[in-house]
Design a protein around this motif. Sequence first.
Motif, PDB file in Angstrom:
ATOM      1  N   LEU A   8      47.866  49.819  11.760  1.00 20.58           N
ATOM      2  CA  LEU A   8      48.980  49.076  12.356  1.00 20.58           C
ATOM      3  C   LEU A   8      49.649  48.163  11.330  1.00 20.58           C
ATOM      4  CD1 LEU A   8      47.411  48.280  15.855  1.00 20.58           C
ATOM      5  CD2 LEU A   8      49.339  49.805  15.379  1.00 20.58           C
ATOM      6  N   ARG A   9      48.884  47.597  10.421  1.00 20.57           N
ATOM      7  CA  ARG A   9      49.499  46.765   9.380  1.00 20.57           C
ATOM      8  C   ARG A   9      50.360  47.609   8.450  1.00 20.57           C
ATOM      9  NH1 ARG A   9      44.398  42.654   8.242  1.00 20.57           N
ATOM     10  NH2 ARG A   9      45.103  41.017   9.675  1.00 20.57           N
ATOM     11  N   LEU A  10      49.898  48.807   8.145  1.00 18.53           N
ATOM     12  CA  LEU A  10      50.724  49.711   7.347  1.00 18.53           C
ATOM     13  C   LEU A  10      52.005  50.055   8.100  1.00 18.53           C
ATOM     14  CD1 LEU A  10      48.048  52.172   5.889  1.00 18.53           C
ATOM     15  CD2 LEU A  10      49.481  50.572   4.589  1.00 18.53           C
ATOM     16  N   ALA A  11      51.896  50.279   9.410  1.00 20.61           N
ATOM     17  CA  ALA A  11      53.083  50.567  10.213  1.00 20.61           C
ATOM     18  C   ALA A  11      54.035  49.375  10.218  1.00 20.61           C
ATOM     19  CB  ALA A  11      52.667  50.920  11.644  1.00 20.61           C
ATOM     20  N   GLU A  12      53.480  48.157  10.260  1.00 15.93           N
ATOM     21  CA  GLU A  12      54.300  46.946  10.245  1.00 15.93           C
ATOM     22  C   GLU A  12      55.092  46.844   8.948  1.00 15.93           C
ATOM     23  OE1 GLU A  12      53.701  42.131  10.962  1.00 15.93           O
ATOM     24  OE2 GLU A  12      51.990  43.393  10.456  1.00 15.93           O
ATOM     25  N   VAL A  13      54.423  47.122   7.841  1.00 19.94           N
ATOM     26  CA  VAL A  13      55.096  47.050   6.537  1.00 19.94           C
ATOM     27  C   VAL A  13      56.228  48.066   6.477  1.00 19.94           C
ATOM     28  CG1 VAL A  13      54.807  47.470   4.073  1.00 19.94           C
ATOM     29  CG2 VAL A  13      53.101  46.124   5.320  1.00 19.94           C
ATOM     30  N   MET A  14      55.955  49.313   6.918  1.00 22.48           N
ATOM     31  CA  MET A  14      56.984  50.354   6.831  1.00 22.48           C
ATOM     32  C   MET A  14      58.152  50.048   7.763  1.00 22.48           C
ATOM     33  SD  MET A  14      54.973  53.983   6.367  1.00 22.48           S
ATOM     34  CE  MET A  14      56.535  54.786   6.022  1.00 22.48           C
ATOM     35  N   ALA A  15      57.863  49.515   8.969  1.00 19.68           N
ATOM     36  CA  ALA A  15      58.945  49.194   9.900  1.00 19.68           C
ATOM     37  C   ALA A  15      59.834  48.083   9.350  1.00 19.68           C
ATOM     38  CB  ALA A  15      58.362  48.804  11.255  1.00 19.68           C
ATOM     39  N   GLU A  16      59.213  47.070   8.743  1.00 19.10           N
ATOM     40  CA  GLU A  16      59.999  45.978   8.165  1.00 19.10           C
ATOM     41  C   GLU A  16      60.808  46.454   6.968  1.00 19.10           C
ATOM     42  OE1 GLU A  16      57.144  42.978   7.355  1.00 19.10           O
ATOM     43  OE2 GLU A  16      57.022  42.283   9.446  1.00 19.10           O
ATOM     44  N   ARG A  17      60.198  47.325   6.167  1.00 20.49           N
ATOM     45  CA  ARG A  17      60.902  47.857   4.999  1.00 20.49           C
ATOM     46  C   ARG A  17      62.115  48.673   5.427  1.00 20.49           C
ATOM     47  NH1 ARG A  17      57.020  51.351   1.775  1.00 20.49           N
ATOM     48  NH2 ARG A  17      56.021  49.316   1.454  1.00 20.49           N
ATOM     49  N   GLY A  18      61.997  49.399   6.552  1.00 21.11           N
ATOM     50  CA  GLY A  18      63.121  50.211   7.017  1.00 21.11           C
ATOM     51  C   GLY A  18      64.095  49.451   7.889  1.00 21.11           C
ATOM     52  N   GLY A  19      63.800  48.200   8.191  1.00 22.21           N
ATOM     53  CA  GLY A  19      64.698  47.404   9.014  1.00 22.21           C
ATOM     54  C   GLY A  19      64.813  47.888  10.448  1.00 22.21           C
TER      55      GLY A  19
END
Length: 938
Positions: A751-762
Amino acid sequence: MTGSCGTVNAERDYLGVCVTAGWDFGVLGALRVRRDGESLEIPAAKLRVLLVSLLTNPNRVVPVERLVADLWDTDPPAGAQNTVRNYVMRLRRLLAPELILTRPEGYLLDIAPDCVDLHRFQHLTRQAEKDAADGRLDRAGEALAEAFALWRGEPLLGVPSESLRRDVAPVLTEQWLAAVELRLDVDLGRGRHHTVIPELAELVRRFPFQERFWALRMRALDQAGKRAEALSAYRELSELLAEELGVDPSPSVRELHQRILTNAPSRPEPQPRASVPRQLPAPPSPFTGRRRELDVLSAALDAGTDAMTVLTISGTGGIGKTWLALRWAHENLARFPDGQLFVNLRGFDPSGQPISPQAAVRGFLAALGVAPAEIPTEWDAQVGLYRSLVADRRMLLVVDNAVEASQVAPLLPGSSSCTVLVTSRDRLAGLVTAHGAHPVRLDMLSDDEARALLAGRLGSARLAAEPGAVTEFLARCAGLPLALSIVAGRAQTLPESPLSAMAAELRDATTRLGVLEEDSTTGVRVVLSWSSAALSPRHARAFRLLGLAPGPDIGLSAASCLLGLPPDQAGETLRSLQRVSLLHGSTTGRFRMHDLVRLHAVEQGRGHTDQIEQEQALQSLVECYTDTAIAGDRLLAPHRPPIDPGRGGLMQPLPDETAVMAWFDAENACLSATLRFAGEHGWHEVVWRMAWALAVFYSRRGLLHEDLSAWRAALASAGHLNDPGKHTWALLFLGRAHARAGEHTEAIEHLRLAEVMAERGGDRRTQAHVHHALGVTWAHREEHRQALEHAARALHLFRELALPAWEADSLNQVGWSLACLGHYEQARTSCAAALVLTRRHQNPEGEAAALTSLGFIAHRTNRDGQALNYYELALRRCQELDDAYEEANTLERIGQTHLDLGDSAEARAAWGRALALYTAQHRGKDVKRMESLLAQPG
């Protein structure tokens, strides 16, 4: 119990009995048919046979081959299947057209089982058995009196069918005997020993080898103060068994004798009756030959020692191992009065994994009457309970299609009173060495046996008309039952074609028939290659494609997608392949290939030139599976983010959630296999879409392992897609799957990896869902401050995005975390607002969650009555959604609330239901917690 009922769709009362006026059928005596109290005559003998064959299988498809056997036994006329169709039309006119439905593999009588006296009798005896086990002897006696009132004489009287009298009548007699045993047992428990003594004297005269009647007679005489006569009855039984069978009475009868002899106090009566399983499938019909092997099996049992008797039947695929085992078992039912267990271990089944010993033992325990909540969790304890239940019982265990001895050994009882019969392609030398098994190796049929098999399928007249063709059949098939059955099947489907034409085709394939080498399946493949070569081009194409289809079986809609045919043409194709024994149909309308047939079909597909067509057909099937699953998911969870519906089209209409869940249940194994198949073929988009489509279904069914596997595959496939969004969602859902499985460290990591990718993609929407999932996961870990932080961030984002359904979920999550932190008033306000939103936006899943939270808050603030109301409303929503996972959780909370209200009985009842669901969902920690609670006194 009422004697009239409607069709299977009629309204029913809570006991399952039809409450609308309608049909009443009787087979326990002369055939009787009534409608609305008026008798209907069935004048033609063949129509009576046809009706009885359907009545003994109400609301289940009866294959045409079975109807042919019941109508004409071993000598059917030419065109028998067309004649059956005409008989069905005549019977429909006599009864009602809507009662008899046509199905791909046969016909179905569309009535509820309680319309037939036989099935009412079975229901009443099961109820009486349960009442007796619970000590309600008067109720048991009343149910049995009602059950025996249904018997009007000899079953199937006036129904001229040797097949039914050979295969069905003995089973009915056995059920009557079991009910008589139960009634006498109940009467003894009610102190009626004087009234049953004369009846038991007559019963032991009529059924001298039924030891339970002798034991009941001894008990009755002892209870009546006639100890000397009781001991004399034992001596009479002992001499009879020694002289006729060469065996002693069973240990339980010897123990009873010892108690009477020493004047020891009797055990409390009535004894709880263990369930008497009758699991044997129907005997093969027609069955031909194998008299020597039948005698060898019987002789091995007759020569039994102090050890358990183990019999093994081995031979190549298609040789008739299961047929022989079932024929012998049915011929020897009287030797196993305490029941028969049956399991197919699927040892040689390429369409799926073999059945594990653990799964087999759990099935046996269920058949022996052990409730799911009473099954131990530890493997050793399960085996111990199973062996204890069959100890000292004269039972038969048929273990079919074992892969090797190690698969069978854990299933062996420990009691010498039991007999085990195992079939396998393996010689099972380990059972012979370690357990003294008596091996029977099957060889080919003799010419006389093979000729009799053909006569049973085609009729003696048709064989006599073309003796040269029959001689060639025997030579080319070389005594292999599967090959002979394929020949006979083709001849039956072409009644106007001369046998010589088929003999000529068989002659052209002599290089492929050959002679079967011992321990080889080559001969089977050769016979199957001849059979597939004789198919029409359209049927041959279908055969090759069906062999490639993922999953253990296939339904009509899926076959239509695979073959690119309308449903009616696809159904005709499936039925044609079934007729020549290349497919096997089930009563649920699904079709599967025998394992060797599937291997041969795959080989045929690999050798075929049109590989592009095969690839396109499989893509079409996979797209139909995927797109239907996505459409179903949209109905189950309309508030989920939508994904592209695809272009494959729907396999079948899915009008509501009930239809969706039924479709997912029926296709689950095929959908899982399709996901794996897509991954193996590099169809990565399909893998991701299928995982998405299955997520809600897996969640509601509590299929945690399947959910994890699907999202692991989806994450692997997402790495091949140029789509960061799909990668993020795969990480998110895999994290959620880990959390539900109790694997919180892995969940947080993904989930933390998903959080990083979601924030990176805006992507704010995905960010909101990630925070929502993190909140749930931290709550599972009881880290409620962190859970609250993520829930609040999710709530803020969902409000900004104007997504009210998800806003409601986050409001509820905030409330739950606040409650866990002790802020009950704030929590109640948040969850109440969530409840309003879920109802406004018609989100029943969210409503169930909000009701659960409000119940939790009420319980924590000592408002147990209010808590119970909230929980029961939540439970109702879960059941309406068919959400077994949350239903189990809610039942546990209901149990705790009942306990706090001082009602331990209601608490234990709720926990028992929760335990059954936890067990079915393989939720080990939850199972142990429930078992611990139920083990506490009071």
